[in-house]
Design an enzyme around this catalytic site. Structure first.
Site, PDB file in Angstrom:
ATOM      1  CG  ASP A  71      35.729  48.583  46.602  1.00  0.00           C
ATOM      2  OD1 ASP A  71      35.335  49.569  47.248  1.00  0.00           O
ATOM      3  OD2 ASP A  71      34.978  47.835  45.957  1.00  0.00           O
ATOM      4  CG  ASP A  73      39.901  44.565  48.784  1.00  0.00           C
ATOM      5  OD1 ASP A  73      39.297  45.440  49.435  1.00  0.00           O
ATOM      6  OD2 ASP A  73      39.345  43.822  47.959  1.00  0.00           O
ATOM      7  CG  ASP A 153      38.725  34.530  42.398  1.00  0.00           C
ATOM      8  OD1 ASP A 153      39.806  35.120  42.201  1.00  0.00           O
ATOM      9  OD2 ASP A 153      37.658  35.145  42.592  1.00  0.00           O
TER      10      ASP A 153
END
Length: 459
Positions: A71, A73, A153
């Site tokens: 993916d 982003d 994170d």
């Protein structure tokens, strides 16, 4: 609360400095040819409209590692409403954190606004809230790229590819950690895990998938905080378990989940059985995950249902025996009761959708049906839409149970001797009668009998 957040921010900054490191175009190997055309369209349009536009996170990380991202982003200083104004093919989603999805057919480019700190003054469009345990419930706080990097994170995910000058910006030593193959959490680990306990299983997933070593400070609180996963919605944990076990590194992921005490909160029924000294079920799960990893490596089809059937087979067998011993039930009734009981308990932690749980039931029920080989039963079983999954499950069981080897070999030979083309009928379609299967000519419609007129009674 504001004072606490400022102290927390100081602790996070002391733990890992966030000074950016910039790699100019000539210093990294990322090429626009490696980025999807649709992601580039989004990046260019945002940039042309005067907004900052970055490819961010896992896409940049994987490109730097020489991997093909799944993916792409995008992160920007444009708000969700501003993004929606730029793209007619955009929809806004999410309550915990507002996101923009730009749709190109089935391809979805996720665009997120830079996140800010929770101690900022809240407005109607800039809202954050936390539970008493520190878990983020709503997170619509917008900020700068530096604040956004701090809110990510892991350091290897705090990487940004700038479409304006094609540079890569890394925060919190993320570029060095990626080179060292080290997984480091940004900020105070206990606080970050309390904000979102799913980060603990994400740490395991990234470690297994990318071959990264979890740093001592990052892994230290995991054992004690693992029970916090019970607070995560079961539907979200279903999606996370798919990422854990169906990415081609399921076996290593499973072993790390066990190592850090994260498997039991996800699959308490299976953990309880294995904790009772019945380690053969643990070996069976490892065998199933090895088989799944091999199929993924060979680009073969895998289904979550088969995996969940393996994960929960131990509890079903154990519960069946208990119902037979304690309730005096026959095997069939005890088995059906155990199936309902195990699945009913499991969906409270990991919500298995019915489209998968129904297949799980089929696979389990076929294990008993495959033992019945007399008459025409084997031929009928070959036509069962889930026969192959049930047969493959039997093969796995036979690898650990010598008593099943003869049965598994018999079914292997039977399929070779009786090849059939199994096709599941379309949903809602009626199955043709057996005697019509070999007819070459279509059957003529039956004529309806003529109805005789009813005689009128005499007045």
């Amino acid at each position: 609360m504001a004072g606490f957040c400022r102290k927390l921010l100081t602790r996070q900054q002391e733990a890992l400095p966030l000074q950016p490191v910039v790699l100019e175009r000539a210093q990294h190997g990322i090429s626009r040819r490696q980025i999807s055309e649709n992601a580039l369209k989004v990046l260019y349009r945002l940039n042309k409209a005067g907004f900052d536009a970055y490819l961010v996170g896992g896409g940049v990380r994987d490109l730097l590692l020489g991997r093909l991202p799944k993916d792409f982003d995008v992160s920007t200083n444009a708000t969700p409403d501003q993004i929606k104004q730029l793209f007619s093919n955009c929809r806004l989603v999410g309550r915990r954190f507002r996101l923009a999805h730009v749709l190109f057919g089935r391809d979805v480019i996720e665009v997120a606004t830079f996140r800010g700190h929770h101690h900022q003054v809240n407005t109607n469009k800039n809202v954050s809230s936390q539970s008493s345990e520190g878990m983020l419930l709503r997170d619509n706080v917008y900020g700068t790229i530096e604040e956004d990097a701090e809110r990510r994170d892991f350091t290897v995910n705090a990487l940004y590819y700038n479409i304006a000058d094609f540079s890569v910006v890394g925060f919190a030593n993320g570029i060095k950690d990626l080179e060292a193959r080290r997984l480091e959490l940004i900020g105070d680990p206990e606080t970050r895990y309390r904000e979102d306990p799913v980060r603990m299983i994400r740490a395991v997933r990234f470690s297994a998938k990318l071959g990264l070593t979890i740093s001592p400070r990052t892994e230290a609180p995991i054992h004690s905080l693992a029970p916090l996963l019970a607070d995560i919605p079961a539907a979200r944990l279903f999606e996370e378990t798919l990422k854990l076990f169906l990415a081609g590194h399921g076996l290593e992921t499973y072993r790390q989940l066990q190592q850090y005490g994260l498997f039991a909160p996800l699959f308490p029924e299976a953990a309880e059985v294995m904790g009772a000294g019945k380690n053969r079920y643990g070996r069976f799960i490892e065998l199933a995950l090895t088989n799944t990893d091999e199929r993924i490596a060979q680009d073969m089809r895998v289904t979550p249902a088969f995996l969940y059937a393996a994960l929960l087979w131990g509890p079903v067998e154990t519960r069946t025996q208990a119902f037979m011993n304690e309730g005096g039930l026959n095997h069939y009734d005890a088995f059906m009761l155990a199936t309902d009981d195990v699945l009913g308990r499991q969906v409270k932690t990991v919500a298995i959708p019915r489209r998968f749980s129904s297949v799980v039931r089929d696979i389990w029920q076929l294990q008993d049906r495959l033992t019945k080989r007399s008459g025409k039963r084997p031929h009928r079983l070959l036509e069962h839409p889930k026969f192959r999954a049930g047969y493959d499950f039997l093969l796995l069981r036979a690898e650990l149970d010598p008593r099943l080897k003869e049965l598994a070999e018999w079914w292997t030979d039977f399929q070779v001797a009786n090849p059939v083309e199994r096709q599941q009928p379309a949903r809602g379609a009626q199955e043709a009668p057996a005697h019509a299967a070999n007819e070459s000519e279509p059957r003529k419609p039956r004529k309806r009998p003529r109805r005789r007129p009813r005689r009128k009674k005499d007045a």
